[in-house]
Motif scaffolding. Structure first.
Motif, PDB file in Angstrom:
ATOM      1  N   ASP A  60       0.805  -1.213   0.000  1.00  0.00           N
ATOM      2  CA  ASP A  60       0.000   0.000   0.000  1.00  0.00           C
ATOM      3  C   ASP A  60       0.850   1.280   0.000  1.00  0.00           C
ATOM      4  O   ASP A  60       0.314   2.377   0.092  1.00  0.00           O
ATOM      5  CB  ASP A  60      -0.968   0.023   1.184  1.00  0.00           C
ATOM      6  CG  ASP A  60      -0.262  -0.075   2.520  1.00  0.00           C
ATOM      7  OD1 ASP A  60       0.978  -0.130   2.555  1.00  0.00           O
ATOM      8  OD2 ASP A  60      -0.966  -0.094   3.548  1.00  0.00           O
ATOM      9  N   ASP A  61       2.165   1.138  -0.144  1.00  0.00           N
ATOM     10  CA  ASP A  61       3.029   2.322  -0.107  1.00  0.00           C
ATOM     11  C   ASP A  61       3.722   2.600  -1.448  1.00  0.00           C
ATOM     12  O   ASP A  61       4.671   3.355  -1.523  1.00  0.00           O
ATOM     13  CB  ASP A  61       4.085   2.173   0.993  1.00  0.00           C
ATOM     14  CG  ASP A  61       5.031   1.010   0.743  1.00  0.00           C
ATOM     15  OD1 ASP A  61       4.714   0.145  -0.103  1.00  0.00           O
ATOM     16  OD2 ASP A  61       6.086   0.967   1.395  1.00  0.00           O
ATOM     17  N   VAL A  62       3.244   2.001  -2.521  1.00  0.00           N
ATOM     18  CA  VAL A  62       3.894   2.133  -3.822  1.00  0.00           C
ATOM     19  C   VAL A  62       3.935   3.589  -4.277  1.00  0.00           C
ATOM     20  O   VAL A  62       4.965   4.070  -4.755  1.00  0.00           O
ATOM     21  CB  VAL A  62       3.205   1.246  -4.880  1.00  0.00           C
ATOM     22  CG1 VAL A  62       3.776   1.504  -6.259  1.00  0.00           C
ATOM     23  CG2 VAL A  62       3.353  -0.218  -4.510  1.00  0.00           C
ATOM     24  N   ILE A  66       7.550   5.397  -5.177  1.00  0.00           N
ATOM     25  CA  ILE A  66       7.696   5.202  -6.603  1.00  0.00           C
ATOM     26  C   ILE A  66       9.104   5.521  -7.116  1.00  0.00           C
ATOM     27  O   ILE A  66       9.647   4.791  -7.937  1.00  0.00           O
ATOM     28  CB  ILE A  66       6.625   5.982  -7.403  1.00  0.00           C
ATOM     29  CG1 ILE A  66       6.640   5.553  -8.871  1.00  0.00           C
ATOM     30  CG2 ILE A  66       6.811   7.474  -7.262  1.00  0.00           C
ATOM     31  CD1 ILE A  66       6.250   4.137  -9.094  1.00  0.00           C
ATOM     32  N   GLU A  67       9.709   6.604  -6.646  1.00  0.00           N
ATOM     33  CA  GLU A  67      11.058   6.962  -7.093  1.00  0.00           C
ATOM     34  C   GLU A  67      12.067   5.873  -6.714  1.00  0.00           C
ATOM     35  O   GLU A  67      12.901   5.474  -7.523  1.00  0.00           O
ATOM     36  CB  GLU A  67      11.484   8.307  -6.505  1.00  0.00           C
ATOM     37  CG  GLU A  67      10.642   9.491  -6.974  1.00  0.00           C
ATOM     38  CD  GLU A  67      10.747   9.732  -8.483  1.00  0.00           C
ATOM     39  OE1 GLU A  67      11.823   9.458  -9.071  1.00  0.00           O
ATOM     40  OE2 GLU A  67       9.749  10.188  -9.063  1.00  0.00           O
ATOM     41  N   GLU A  68      11.966   5.384  -5.514  1.00  0.00           N
ATOM     42  CA  GLU A  68      12.867   4.321  -5.044  1.00  0.00           C
ATOM     43  C   GLU A  68      12.682   3.038  -5.850  1.00  0.00           C
ATOM     44  O   GLU A  68      13.649   2.387  -6.259  1.00  0.00           O
ATOM     45  CB  GLU A  68      12.593   4.059  -3.560  1.00  0.00           C
ATOM     46  CG  GLU A  68      13.370   2.916  -2.960  1.00  0.00           C
ATOM     47  CD  GLU A  68      12.898   2.592  -1.546  1.00  0.00           C
ATOM     48  OE1 GLU A  68      13.167   1.461  -1.111  1.00  0.00           O
ATOM     49  OE2 GLU A  68      12.266   3.447  -0.888  1.00  0.00           O
ATOM     50  N   ILE A  69      11.452   2.681  -6.106  1.00  0.00           N
ATOM     51  CA  ILE A  69      11.144   1.467  -6.853  1.00  0.00           C
ATOM     52  C   ILE A  69      11.661   1.565  -8.286  1.00  0.00           C
ATOM     53  O   ILE A  69      12.299   0.648  -8.791  1.00  0.00           O
ATOM     54  CB  ILE A  69       9.628   1.182  -6.833  1.00  0.00           C
ATOM     55  CG1 ILE A  69       9.179   0.850  -5.409  1.00  0.00           C
ATOM     56  CG2 ILE A  69       9.260   0.072  -7.800  1.00  0.00           C
ATOM     57  CD1 ILE A  69       7.681   0.833  -5.221  1.00  0.00           C
ATOM     58  N   LEU A  70      11.390   2.716  -8.929  1.00  0.00           N
ATOM     59  CA  LEU A  70      11.857   2.904 -10.308  1.00  0.00           C
ATOM     60  C   LEU A  70      13.368   2.908 -10.391  1.00  0.00           C
ATOM     61  O   LEU A  70      13.961   2.327 -11.315  1.00  0.00           O
ATOM     62  CB  LEU A  70      11.270   4.188 -10.896  1.00  0.00           C
ATOM     63  CG  LEU A  70       9.778   4.155 -11.207  1.00  0.00           C
ATOM     64  CD1 LEU A  70       9.307   5.524 -11.655  1.00  0.00           C
ATOM     65  CD2 LEU A  70       9.445   3.097 -12.238  1.00  0.00           C
ATOM     66  N   ALA A  71      14.013   3.544  -9.448  1.00  0.00           N
ATOM     67  CA  ALA A  71      15.477   3.592  -9.442  1.00  0.00           C
ATOM     68  C   ALA A  71      16.055   2.183  -9.315  1.00  0.00           C
ATOM     69  O   ALA A  71      17.047   1.836  -9.973  1.00  0.00           O
ATOM     70  CB  ALA A  71      15.970   4.475  -8.301  1.00  0.00           C
ATOM     71  N   ALA A  72      15.447   1.352  -8.500  1.00  0.00           N
ATOM     72  CA  ALA A  72      15.932  -0.015  -8.311  1.00  0.00           C
ATOM     73  C   ALA A  72      15.739  -0.844  -9.591  1.00  0.00           C
ATOM     74  O   ALA A  72      16.558  -1.706  -9.890  1.00  0.00           O
ATOM     75  CB  ALA A  72      15.188  -0.664  -7.152  1.00  0.00           C
TER      76      ALA A  72
END
Length: 76
Positions: A60-62, A66-72
């Motif tokens: 529930d925290d996407v 989002i920036e962290e997820i995309l960077a990874a």
């Protein structure tokens, strides 16, 4: 109840007619009632989007991450 209903004739094969009559008798319904129910289930009511939720991650925290997820995903 019949005052607002439209009469429609449907041609069906004998084997389907037999199954329809058997099911109507089993449910203690008229053939018309069972036919209306089947048509309503097939074409009636609001449509559901089958793909809705297909990308659900369970988190529930996407949107917050989002920036962290995309960077990874982009970083090799």
């Amino acid at each position: 109840m019949l005052a607002y209903m439209q009469r429609t004739t449907v041609m069906i094969p004998d084997d389907l007619d037999l199954r329809l009559r058997h099911e109507a008798a089993r449910r203690n319904m008229t053939i018309s009632e069972l036919t209306r129910e089947a048509i309503e289930r097939h074409v009636g009511g609001p449509r559901r989007l089958r793909a809705a939720g297909a990308g659900r991650s369970g988190r529930d925290d996407v949107s917050e991450r989002i920036e962290e997820i995309l960077a990874a995903e982009v970083t090799p």
